[in-house]
Design a protein around this motif. Structure first.
Motif, PDB file in Angstrom:
ATOM      1  N   GLU A 640      32.366  45.424  36.200  1.00  0.00           N
ATOM      2  CA  GLU A 640      33.134  44.209  36.491  1.00  0.00           C
ATOM      3  C   GLU A 640      33.703  43.578  35.222  1.00  0.00           C
ATOM      4  N   GLU A 641      32.886  43.590  34.159  1.00  0.00           N
ATOM      5  CA  GLU A 641      33.391  43.096  32.872  1.00  0.00           C
ATOM      6  C   GLU A 641      34.581  43.922  32.414  1.00  0.00           C
ATOM      7  N   ALA A 642      34.421  45.230  32.548  1.00  0.00           N
ATOM      8  CA  ALA A 642      35.488  46.131  32.104  1.00  0.00           C
ATOM      9  C   ALA A 642      36.763  45.907  32.899  1.00  0.00           C
ATOM     10  N   GLN A 643      36.584  45.657  34.176  1.00  0.00           N
ATOM     11  CA  GLN A 643      37.768  45.398  35.006  1.00  0.00           C
ATOM     12  C   GLN A 643      38.475  44.118  34.553  1.00  0.00           C
ATOM     13  N   ARG A 644      37.670  43.095  34.294  1.00  0.00           N
ATOM     14  CA  ARG A 644      38.240  41.833  33.849  1.00  0.00           C
ATOM     15  C   ARG A 644      39.012  42.039  32.540  1.00  0.00           C
ATOM     16  N   ALA A 645      38.376  42.769  31.620  1.00  0.00           N
ATOM     17  CA  ALA A 645      39.017  43.009  30.326  1.00  0.00           C
ATOM     18  C   ALA A 645      40.329  43.775  30.498  1.00  0.00           C
ATOM     19  N   ALA A 646      40.315  44.749  31.413  1.00  0.00           N
ATOM     20  CA  ALA A 646      41.525  45.542  31.624  1.00  0.00           C
ATOM     21  C   ALA A 646      42.643  44.687  32.231  1.00  0.00           C
ATOM     22  N   ILE A 647      42.270  43.872  33.204  1.00  0.00           N
ATOM     23  CA  ILE A 647      43.282  43.021  33.833  1.00  0.00           C
ATOM     24  C   ILE A 647      43.848  42.033  32.814  1.00  0.00           C
ATOM     25  N   ASP A 648      42.946  41.435  32.010  1.00  0.00           N
ATOM     26  CA  ASP A 648      43.406  40.520  30.961  1.00  0.00           C
ATOM     27  C   ASP A 648      44.385  41.216  30.027  1.00  0.00           C
ATOM     28  N   THR A 649      44.031  42.419  29.631  1.00  0.00           N
ATOM     29  CA  THR A 649      44.865  43.151  28.683  1.00  0.00           C
ATOM     30  C   THR A 649      46.259  43.391  29.238  1.00  0.00           C
ATOM     31  N   ILE A 650      46.284  43.900  30.466  1.00  0.00           N
ATOM     32  CA  ILE A 650      47.553  44.343  31.023  1.00  0.00           C
ATOM     33  C   ILE A 650      48.423  43.183  31.499  1.00  0.00           C
ATOM     34  N   SER A 651      47.817  42.018  31.719  1.00  0.00           N
ATOM     35  CA  SER A 651      48.653  40.931  32.212  1.00  0.00           C
ATOM     36  C   SER A 651      49.288  40.112  31.092  1.00  0.00           C
ATOM     37  N   GLU A 652      48.971  40.453  29.831  1.00  0.00           N
ATOM     38  CA  GLU A 652      49.695  39.834  28.711  1.00  0.00           C
ATOM     39  C   GLU A 652      51.113  40.396  28.685  1.00  0.00           C
ATOM     40  N   PRO A 653      52.116  39.521  28.519  1.00  0.00           N
ATOM     41  CA  PRO A 653      53.475  40.069  28.432  1.00  0.00           C
ATOM     42  C   PRO A 653      53.585  41.029  27.238  1.00  0.00           C
ATOM     43  N   ASN A 654      54.308  42.091  27.423  1.00  0.00           N
ATOM     44  CA  ASN A 654      54.485  43.111  26.376  1.00  0.00           C
ATOM     45  C   ASN A 654      53.177  43.600  25.774  1.00  0.00           C
ATOM     46  N   TRP A 655      52.195  43.728  26.585  1.00  0.00           N
ATOM     47  CA  TRP A 655      50.883  44.126  26.066  1.00  0.00           C
ATOM     48  C   TRP A 655      50.954  45.448  25.323  1.00  0.00           C
ATOM     49  N   ASP A 656      51.862  46.326  25.789  1.00  0.00           N
ATOM     50  CA  ASP A 656      51.856  47.664  25.201  1.00  0.00           C
ATOM     51  C   ASP A 656      52.623  47.762  23.893  1.00  0.00           C
ATOM     52  N   SER A 657      53.172  46.629  23.425  1.00  0.00           N
ATOM     53  CA  SER A 657      53.756  46.726  22.085  1.00  0.00           C
ATOM     54  C   SER A 657      53.013  45.855  21.075  1.00  0.00           C
TER      55      SER A 657
END
Ligand code: ADP
Ligand code: MG
Length: 679
Positions: A640-657
């Motif tokens: 569940e922690e990992a899921q939260r961390a993943a969602i947080d990461t991906i919902s940042e705008p332009n996370w992949d740059s």
């Protein structure tokens, strides 16, 4: 490019044969090797001989009491032995073929040795001298194969680490590492592979687990994100039409049904791609919710498809749903397509489908054959979706113009699965049965009470007009024996109770015959329906009140729950009788669990506990990878922690740059390829 994706063939000690053996273990690149973690750590901190059992693997620390003697047995073999005083016990220590181990040791020197203890002889057959004698020591055990042994593997991991240690960088973004108190990756790998203490290994395990769960969740979230955003289509909802339809239903929707409906319509009306799972216990009324969604799509000019796991169910749905529309005065062209649809009919049907004249196509697997083309498929409903493998879900999704997906399941998904195997879906729950339902009373019976049970059945039919299912045992691998069993039971009941109207259903009965029998049962022309599990899924005969399951211990918990759900659909009191003489504890516990509760959510959790992690419905067929470190059931909190961390990461705008995420992005693009079959 991160170097840990280098192939392992450049590592010293790896020739073609070992390379193959490593590939067989799933080790292809440096990262695979470094994260090929031990499955166990054996504690070899020093013990006392008096407290050690015979045959135990153990470490003793003591002082040398007699000088080591080396005897050579031929040119290669040797035996070295000496006395070791461990507290008050003097034991004999023997090493084979390691003449150098205690070279230059004197009487009175302190050493620690590890080996197998022979209590009767007070001797230790030793395999190694432990270096750091003040420290407790542990031995790492990796899962190995017959082609590569533990010692070689450990050595190769050491070689790999020696060569690449400075190339190990954090994959989990730095701020997450610090937010969740994780070790940095280099320290983590070192502690997992070469720990000095068990404590150190345990500490690292949490980080390793988090990393693997986090990467898994990143892939799921990406998938979900892509699905949602890339193919969105907006459906214009005619709320008045839907309200009118709902008002004309023969019953009032439950609050839970209304909620699920709202969530679905909300997805459909936004320019995103819907991928929603409705989970609701048997009898909670999912079909009508689907009918509303279908109406919304069709009214906006889209076609809809409804896929059911069996022909019986497909036919039943077609009837139920067209009746509902008819009541409300809604015109819709609904057709059925299954494997028994006649060739000529099928041909015409496919033409009409392609030209858009059919609004709703209901069927089985036949719906996802290649030549089935829709003009504009907007919504695909998958009923009892746990019955379908993931591939079928995926194919249906690809059909047409990537329709919105609405999956229905009566197998409640424990939290673990909801965020793993089904993590890419949004979930609505219907945790409420329609008003007026009485909880089903469940009993257990023994096979030698069967005549009493039938007598009671007879009485219930005659006095109260009950309708009864009798489900015959599941026979693995043999539809033929199953059919025989059901025929025998059918004959038996008919002979014993000539005044009962008995029907028969099994897998070998023709589709027309099945349909006929089932509608006779629904119309009250049959009192007792003897059947194999073909009735398990979805059959709806609201008047039926008694479910008898013979040899119930042969069925899984969820199947039994599904079977029981065939009754208790009206307002009359219903009963389930589980007839079995289970020989195993597991068999007993399953039946007891069913007697104890009718709550499907509770049962699914119980099922998970009883079966253990290796064997959960949905996990195997979902294509979820085997986790190396963590167990998604036991370590749900970390998942569940990992899921939260993943969602947080991906919902940042332009996370992949973002610079902080660069290694992660590289890692994912490198590994996504391998998981492309995941969905
Ligand atoms: P499931 O969720 O198991 O697929 P069904 O959709 O087959 O359940 O519904 C079970 C039965 O309950 C059907 O006979 C259906 O007509 C009836 N039903 C559905 N919703 C309601 C409701 N709100 N009130 C009363 N009966 C309902
Ligand atoms: Mg159903």
């Amino acid at each position: 490019m991160i170097k840990i994706f280098d192939s392992i063939d450049g590592i010293s000690g790896i020739g073609p044969k070992r390379l193959q053996a490593l590939h067989n273990l799933g080790i292809f690149n440096v990262n695979d090797m470094l994260t090929y973690y031990p499955s166990r750590y054996e504690d070899i901190s020093s013990q006392l001989p008096s407290q050690t059992e015979n045959g135990a693997k153990v470490a003793f620390q003591g002082t040398i009491s007699s000088l080591p003697k080396v005897r050579f047995l031929g040119s290669k073999r040797s035996m070295t032995d000496f006395g070791l005083l461990v507290e008050h016990d003097n034991i004999r220590v023997t090493f084979f073929n390691q003449p150098w181990v205690v070279k230059n040791r004197q009487i009175g020197d302190t050493v620690a040795v590890f080996g197998t203890y022979d209590k009767n002889r007070q001797s230790l057959s030793a395999t190694k001298v432990l270096t750091d004698i003040d420290d407790s020591d542990i031995q790492v055990i990796h899962p190995v194969s017959k082609d590569i042994n533990q010692k070689t593997l450990t050595q190769l991991i050491e070689n790999t680490y020696a060569k690449y240690r400075n190339d190990i960088v954090d994959i989990v973004p730095k701020h997450i590492v610090s937010q969740y108190g994780l070790m940095n990756r280099k320290e983590m790998i070192e502690s997992m592979q070469f720990p000095k203490t068990k404590f150190q290994a345990n500490q690292a395990t949490k980080s390793a687990m988090f990393e693997e769960f986090f990467l898994f969740q990143m892939r799921i979230q990406l998938l979900k994100y892509q699905q949602r955003e890339n193919y969105g289509r907006q459906i214009i909802i005619d709320q008045k039409l839907l309200d009118d339809f709902i008002a004309k239903l023969p019953f009032q929707l439950t609050e839970a049904q209304l909620n699920a409906t709202r969530e679905i319509l909300n997805d459909m009306s936004r320019p995103i791609h819907m991928n929603r799972l409705v989970q609701g216990d048997v009898g909670s009324g999912k079909t009508v919710v689907a009918a509303i969604a279908i109406l919304a799509a069709v009214n906006d000019g889209m076609q809809a498809a409804l896929m059911a796991p069996t022909e019986i169910l497909a036919t039943q749905h077609a009837k139920t749903i067209s009746d509902l529309y008819q009541r409300a005065g809604i015109g819709m062209r609904i057709e059925i397509l299954t494997s028994s649809t006649k060739k000529s009919v099928r041909k015409q049907l496919l033409e009409d489908l392609k030209s858009g004249q059919i609004n709703l196509l209901i069927g089985t697997h036949s719906l996802i054959q290649e030549d089935v083309e829709f003009k504009n498929l907007g919504l695909a409903v998958i009923d009892e979706q746990h019955r379908f493998g993931v591939n079928q879900r995926a194919i249906l999704r690809k059909q047409g113009q990537n329709p919105d997906i609405l999956a229905l399941t009566a197998t409640p998904i424990p939290r673990t699965l909801a965020i793993t195997a089904y993590g890419e879906m949004d979930v609505s729950s219907i945790k409420q049965l329609p008003k007026g339902r009485k909880p089903i009373k469940t009993f257990r019976g023994s096979m030698n009470e069967i005549d009493q049970i039938y007598k009671w059945v007879h009485q219930e039919v005659k006095q109260n007009g009950a309708q009864v299912y009798v489900v015959t045992p599941l026979v693995e691998e043999s539809e033929k024996i199953e059919a025989q069993d059901s025929v025998a039971t059918y004959e038996y009941i008919k002979n014993e109770y000539p005044d009962l109207r008995v029907g028969l259903l099994h897998g070998r009965v023709s589709p027309e015959e099945k349909q006929k029998t089932l509608s006779e049962f629904k119309n009250g022309q049959i009192d007792v329906l003897v059947s194999t599990t073909v009735v398990e899924v979805g059959v709806d005969a609201p008047e039926a009140t008694i479910m008898i399951v013979l040899d119930a211990d042969r069925f899984g918990l969820s199947t039994l729950h599904q079977l029981r759900g065939r009754v208790g659909r009206g307002e009359k009191q219903s009963y389930a009788v589980l007839v079995a003489d289970p020989k195993t504890d597991y068999g007993q516990q399953r039946l007891d669990a069913l007697v104890a509760t009718t709550d499907g959510f509770e049962l699914s959790q119980k099922d998970l506990e009883l079966r253990g992690p290796g064997d959960i419905i949905g996990v195997k067929q979902s294509g979820m990878p085997d986790f190396k470190v963590g167990d998604p059931i036991k370590n749900l909190d970390v998942m569940e922690e990992a899921q939260r961390a993943a969602i947080d990461t991906i919902s940042e705008p332009n996370w992949d740059s973002k610079p902080d995420n660069q290694v992660l992005v590289e890692y994912l693009s490198e590994t996504m390829e391998r998981y492309k079959d995941f969905d």
